[in-house]
Scaffold this motif. Sequence first.
Motif, PDB file in Angstrom:
ATOM      1  N   UNK A   1       0.829  -1.212   0.000  1.00  0.00           N
ATOM      2  CA  UNK A   1       0.000   0.000   0.000  1.00  0.00           C
ATOM      3  C   UNK A   1       0.862   1.260   0.000  1.00  0.00           C
ATOM      4  N   UNK A   2       1.886   1.300   0.854  1.00  0.00           N
ATOM      5  CA  UNK A   2       2.696   2.515   0.997  1.00  0.00           C
ATOM      6  C   UNK A   2       3.569   2.783  -0.218  1.00  0.00           C
ATOM      7  N   UNK A   3       4.111   1.710  -0.817  1.00  0.00           N
ATOM      8  CA  UNK A   3       5.032   1.879  -1.945  1.00  0.00           C
ATOM      9  C   UNK A   3       4.378   1.571  -3.280  1.00  0.00           C
ATOM     10  N   UNK A   4       3.076   1.337  -3.272  1.00  0.00           N
ATOM     11  CA  UNK A   4       2.318   1.047  -4.502  1.00  0.00           C
ATOM     12  C   UNK A   4       2.909  -0.153  -5.246  1.00  0.00           C
ATOM     13  N   UNK A   5       3.209  -1.203  -4.479  1.00  0.00           N
ATOM     14  CA  UNK A   5       3.714  -2.448  -5.069  1.00  0.00           C
ATOM     15  C   UNK A   5       2.539  -3.365  -5.397  1.00  0.00           C
ATOM     16  N   UNK A   6       2.767  -4.257  -6.333  1.00  0.00           N
ATOM     17  CA  UNK A   6       1.829  -5.343  -6.582  1.00  0.00           C
ATOM     18  C   UNK A   6       2.404  -6.630  -6.012  1.00  0.00           C
ATOM     19  N   UNK A   7       1.577  -7.375  -5.291  1.00  0.00           N
ATOM     20  CA  UNK A   7       1.954  -8.694  -4.800  1.00  0.00           C
ATOM     21  C   UNK A   7       1.241  -9.742  -5.642  1.00  0.00           C
ATOM     22  N   UNK A   8       1.975 -10.718  -6.128  1.00  0.00           N
ATOM     23  CA  UNK A   8       1.393 -11.822  -6.887  1.00  0.00           C
ATOM     24  C   UNK A   8       1.341 -13.030  -5.957  1.00  0.00           C
ATOM     25  N   UNK A   9       0.143 -13.447  -5.590  1.00  0.00           N
ATOM     26  CA  UNK A   9      -0.065 -14.550  -4.650  1.00  0.00           C
ATOM     27  C   UNK A   9      -0.291 -15.842  -5.428  1.00  0.00           C
ATOM     28  N   UNK A  10       0.740 -16.665  -5.480  1.00  0.00           N
ATOM     29  CA  UNK A  10       0.658 -17.964  -6.163  1.00  0.00           C
ATOM     30  C   UNK A  10       0.111 -18.988  -5.167  1.00  0.00           C
ATOM     31  N   UNK A  11      -1.151 -19.339  -5.314  1.00  0.00           N
ATOM     32  CA  UNK A  11      -1.810 -20.277  -4.393  1.00  0.00           C
ATOM     33  C   UNK A  11      -1.795 -21.675  -5.025  1.00  0.00           C
ATOM     34  N   UNK A  12      -0.583 -22.142  -5.369  1.00  0.00           N
ATOM     35  CA  UNK A  12      -0.436 -23.294  -6.265  1.00  0.00           C
ATOM     36  C   UNK A  12      -0.975 -24.602  -5.705  1.00  0.00           C
ATOM     37  N   UNK A  13      -0.968 -24.796  -4.388  1.00  0.00           N
ATOM     38  CA  UNK A  13      -1.560 -26.021  -3.829  1.00  0.00           C
ATOM     39  C   UNK A  13      -2.323 -25.698  -2.545  1.00  0.00           C
ATOM     40  N   UNK A  14      -2.995 -24.546  -2.557  1.00  0.00           N
ATOM     41  CA  UNK A  14      -3.659 -24.056  -1.354  1.00  0.00           C
ATOM     42  C   UNK A  14      -4.763 -24.960  -0.837  1.00  0.00           C
ATOM     43  N   UNK A  15      -5.299 -25.864  -1.694  1.00  0.00           N
ATOM     44  CA  UNK A  15      -6.382 -26.743  -1.243  1.00  0.00           C
ATOM     45  C   UNK A  15      -5.893 -27.886  -0.359  1.00  0.00           C
ATOM     46  N   UNK A  16      -4.568 -28.128  -0.362  1.00  0.00           N
ATOM     47  CA  UNK A  16      -4.055 -29.343   0.276  1.00  0.00           C
ATOM     48  C   UNK A  16      -3.339 -29.026   1.583  1.00  0.00           C
TER      49      UNK A  16
END
Length: 485
Positions: A288-303
Motif C-alpha cells: 500500500x505505501x510503496x504502490x507495489x503489486x503482490x502476486x499470490x501464487x496459491x499453487x496447492x492451497x487446497x491441500x
Amino acid sequence: MAETHGTGLDLHLDVTRGPGVGRALAAALRDAVRSGRLAAGTRLPGTRTLAADLGIARGTAVEAYSCLIAEGWLTGTTGAATRVAELPAGLPPTSPEPRSPRDALQGVVQGGAPHATSHAPVPGRPSIDLRPGRPDLSSFPRTRWASAVRRALASAPDSAWDYGDPAGQPRLRAAVAAYTARTRGVRADADSVVITAGFAHALAVLGRALHGTGVRRIAAEDPGLARHRDLLRAAGLHVAPLRVDDAGADPDDLADGVGAALLTPAHQHPRGVVLAPRRRAAFLDLARRRHLYLVEDDYDGEFRYDRQPVGAMQAHAPDRVVYAGSASKALAPGMRLGWLAVPPALREPVLRAVAELGAEPPAVDQLAFADLLERGDYDRHIRQARLAYRRRRADLAARLPHPLDGVPAGLHTLVPVESAEEERRLTDTARHAGLVLHGLHTAGYWHEPSDAHPAALVVGYATPPPHTWRSALETLTNLLAPTTP
C-alpha cells in the motif's frame, strides 16, 4: 515356449529360460511389455487362466504378477483385472532382469560410485517419478470430466464457439469467483477474474502486464522455481531474490526500486512453510505505501492436512494483490487451466497481454471445468485427493528418522541433507535405482548457485500412481536412511 490365449490375442511367452519358471515368466512378460507386444492398458488373463494355459502352478503366476505390479510394469488390485501399466518413454529395448530397490541402491549407498551413465535409471527398471508439483495423474476424474464435456457441448450457445473474450468464458469466470471466495476467501467477481492456460501462462501474462505499467524489478522467493524466474525475465523484468526462512519470505529484503513481489504464502515452494502473520501484514503494508503489486501464487492451497488452509492474502488488499490459482495440482498440469483475480488497475494491461500472447484455453474445456465447479464435482475430487496425499505424507514421515520439513500440506516435502555434494550424489544414486528426484541445487532453486546454500531433496510424494507408491517409498527410504542428518 508356451502360448496363452486368455488375453484375447496370441501371446507367446518364453518360460523355459532362467533358474525357475516363475522368474522366467516374469522376465518374459517384462520383455513383452518392453518390446511393445503388450501395449499399455492391455488386459492380461487371470492367474488361474494363465497357469492353465502355461501348465504351471497358479501360485507361480500369482507371484510373477505380484512382482511385476510392485515393479510398476503391471497394475492390478484385488477384484480387478491385471493390466499393462503406462511406462515412461525411452526404456531400452532389452535389458537384464531388474534388481530389487534395495539391491539397486546397495553398491552406491555403501561406498560404491554410480556408473558414468547414472543419470538414467537402472536398465530394465521403469522410472518412478518423485518430482514435486505433480499430482497422481492416474487419479484424474475421467468419468466426471467426460460427463462435464458432454453437458457443456449440449448446453453451450453457438456464441461460445466464436472468438471469445480474452478474459475467458463468462460462465467459468463466475464459477471461479464463487469457488475461490468460498474456499480461499478471495474477494473477486466475474469481472475481475481472467482465465489462463495454467499458472505459467498466467505468470507470463502478468510479467508483460507489469512491465507495461512501468515495473522493471520484481522480487521472487529464494529458494524458488527457476522456471518462474525465467518467465519473468522473458517479460523484461529484473528478478531480485527474496530470502525465505522458517517464517516465510522476508519483507525486509524488498529493495528500493522493486515494483512487485511473487509469493507463495499458504505453502512456500519449496520450503513448505507458511508466511507468518506479521510478515503478511508487513508485505501488505509495503504494497500500500510503496504502490507495489503482490502476486499470490496459491499453487496447492487446497491441500492442507492438519487444519483448514490459510486464507488468501488477496482478501486484505484486492487492489494491490493479484491472486493466482490453477487446476494443475488438483486435476492435472495437462489441463492447462488457471485463473487470476486481478486488481482493477491491472485489468486492461493483463487483457492486453493475454491478447498479445494468444494462448487462451479452448472454450469447451472452460465450460466443462465450470460444470465441475458448479456441480461440486471439483470439491469432491479434491477431498478424495487430499485424503490420499495426507496418507502418503504420513507414510513417508513414518519411514524417515527425522521429522519432515514444513507444515503438513501440499504435494511435496523437503528432506534436508548434509551438503550440496551429498545432494548431487543422492540424486544420481536415485536415478541409478529408478527414481527421478529433484534437489534444491540440482533443480536450480537458488537464485545464485553456491554450495554454501543449504541442501535438500524436494520429494513429490503425490506423483506415483497407487500401484507404484509402496515401491517408490521403499526405494526412497533405503536411499535416505543412512544419509539424513
